[in-house]
Design a protein around this motif. Structure first.
Motif, short mmCIF file in Angstrom:
data_model
loop_
_atom_site.label_atom_id
_atom_site.label_comp_id
_atom_site.label_asym_id
_atom_site.label_seq_id
_atom_site.Cartn_x
_atom_site.Cartn_y
_atom_site.Cartn_z
N UNK A 141 0.90 -1.20 -0.02
CA UNK A 141 0.03 0.08 0.09
C UNK A 141 0.88 1.23 -0.02
N UNK A 142 0.38 2.27 -0.55
CA UNK A 142 1.16 3.63 -0.58
C UNK A 142 0.53 4.73 0.22
N UNK A 180 2.79 24.98 -2.98
CA UNK A 180 2.87 24.00 -4.41
C UNK A 180 3.76 22.83 -4.04
N UNK A 181 3.05 21.88 -4.47
CA UNK A 181 3.98 20.66 -4.41
C UNK A 181 3.87 19.76 -5.50
N UNK A 182 4.93 18.78 -5.76
CA UNK A 182 4.92 17.92 -6.85
C UNK A 182 5.22 16.49 -6.34
N UNK A 183 4.35 15.63 -6.61
CA UNK A 183 4.25 14.51 -6.00
C UNK A 183 5.32 13.41 -6.98
N UNK A 184 6.47 12.85 -6.52
CA UNK A 184 7.36 12.07 -7.17
C UNK A 184 7.20 10.72 -7.05
N UNK A 185 7.78 9.97 -6.02
CA UNK A 185 7.64 8.48 -5.95
C UNK A 185 6.80 8.23 -4.83
N UNK A 186 6.04 7.10 -4.86
CA UNK A 186 5.04 6.86 -4.03
C UNK A 186 5.77 6.47 -2.66
N UNK A 187 5.06 6.80 -1.39
CA UNK A 187 5.75 6.47 0.01
C UNK A 187 5.22 5.01 0.40
N UNK A 188 5.82 3.83 0.11
CA UNK A 188 5.39 2.62 0.48
C UNK A 188 5.17 2.44 2.13
N UNK A 189 3.96 1.82 2.23
CA UNK A 189 3.98 1.56 3.52
C UNK A 189 4.02 0.11 4.06
N UNK A 219 12.73 10.33 -3.25
CA UNK A 219 12.04 11.53 -3.14
C UNK A 219 10.51 11.07 -3.14
N UNK A 220 9.91 11.61 -2.29
CA UNK A 220 8.32 11.45 -2.21
C UNK A 220 7.80 12.50 -2.76
N UNK A 221 8.30 13.81 -2.30
CA UNK A 221 7.39 15.13 -2.89
C UNK A 221 8.50 16.32 -2.60
N UNK A 222 8.46 17.31 -3.50
CA UNK A 222 9.11 18.59 -3.20
C UNK A 222 8.10 19.64 -3.47
N UNK A 223 8.41 20.76 -2.68
CA UNK A 223 7.44 21.80 -3.06
C UNK A 223 8.20 23.23 -2.28
N UNK A 224 7.16 24.35 -2.49
CA UNK A 224 7.64 25.51 -2.04
C UNK A 224 6.45 26.24 -1.46
N UNK A 225 7.05 27.21 -0.78
CA UNK A 225 5.75 28.12 -0.20
C UNK A 225 6.24 29.56 -0.45
#
Length: 284
Positions: A212-213, A239-248, A274-280
């Motif tokens: 599961x992710x 703003x975020x960009x989803x990259x790789x899934x976080x496996x559970x 990398x799971x996500x990257x973002x900025x504010x």
């Protein structure tokens, strides 16, 4: 072009919408509907408390900046399962998410929530479009969100657009946490998003995942809960960009730039996946 609003007396019940989503098959066109769905919505205090606990937000008297996604999720499903929507809901890939907090998110409503689709464009793997979410009170726009979704295999005319890379800031580790195996189920109970890829290893394998992710919006919410003291009460965009899934189960490590009106952050695994990257950044 002006949006033709379909006003609903209340947010629709999710079980019926999930049944419709499961029965949808195939791509039905290449044009987004010109209408959106709109309804009054209200915060349920018990659900909000459970959401804060699952995502790690403090009870500071304001709604968490990611919580309107939960309030408006039934409206999103109503639009995606409408017969006029060209793409099947099951299998859509959430590539990115942007939220804008216009004013402090106080009170429990009632609010007016709305969802419509826009910005259809080609992507190297299919078609990309945006769900635009808005939350309003008596004074006008309070919060706005945009979810960028990919329909694999869909074809629309045009040339894929490439986003200019952002100049990176120096990031340092500010927190890390464990995401247990039941994270997807816990978030589903507070968000209503029961996508099977998040619920168990067995159901995730049906869609090609070894386990599961975690929901992308949980990962974003959990990160913003840690960054809460670096964000203003209102007048900002994340703003975020989803990259790789976080496996559970899994471990997540949050990195961020120094506190400032503008900043960047990234969520990685302990193995640097990398799971996500973002900025504010603050906005006027």
């Amino acid at each position: 072009m002006a949006t033709d609003w379909h006003d609903l007396p209340s947010p629709p019940a999710l079980p019926g919408l999930f049944a419709q989503a499961a029965l949808r098959r195939g791509i039905r066109g290449s044009t987004l509907p010109a209408f959106g769905v709109r309804s009054r919505v209200r915060v349920e205090a018990e659900q909000l408390a459970r959401y804060r606990k699952v995502c790690g937000y403090p009870d500071n008297g304001l709604l968490p900046p990611t919580y309107p996604h939960v309030l408006l999720f039934p409206l999103q499903m109503a639009l995606l399962t409408d017969p006029a929507f060209p793409f099947p809901p099951v299998g859509l890939v959430h590539l990115g998410n942007r939220i804008r907090v216009v004013r402090p998110l106080g009170g429990e409503g009632p609010f007016v929530g709305s969802v419509h689709a826009a910005h259809l464009q080609p992507h190297e793997k299919g078609a990309l479009f945006t769900l635009v979410l808005r939350l309003e009170d008596q004074l006008g726009l309070l919060w706005e969100g945009e979810s960028r979704l990919l329909c694999r295999g869909a074809k629309v005319p045009g040339t894929p657009l490439e986003k200019a890379p952002e100049d990176p800031l120096e990031l340092t580790e500010i927190d890390r946490w464990q995401a247990p195996a039941d994270t997807g189920r816990a978030y589903a109970r507070v968000s209503g998003d029961y996508n099977p890829i998040h619920l168990s290893a067995l159901t995730a394998r049906l869609f090609g995942f070894p386990r599961a992710i975690a929901h992308g919006l949980w990962s974003k919410a959990r990160s913003l809960a840690v960054l809460n003291d670096r964000l203003p009460r209102a007048g900002y965009v994340v703003d975020v960009r989803f990259q790789k899934p976080l496996l559970l189960p899994g471990e997540a490590v949050l990195f961020a730039s120094a506190p400032a009106p503008h900043g960047q952050f990234a969520l990685h695994g302990a193995d640097e996946v990398p799971y996500l990257s973002g900025n504010w950044h603050q906005v006027g």
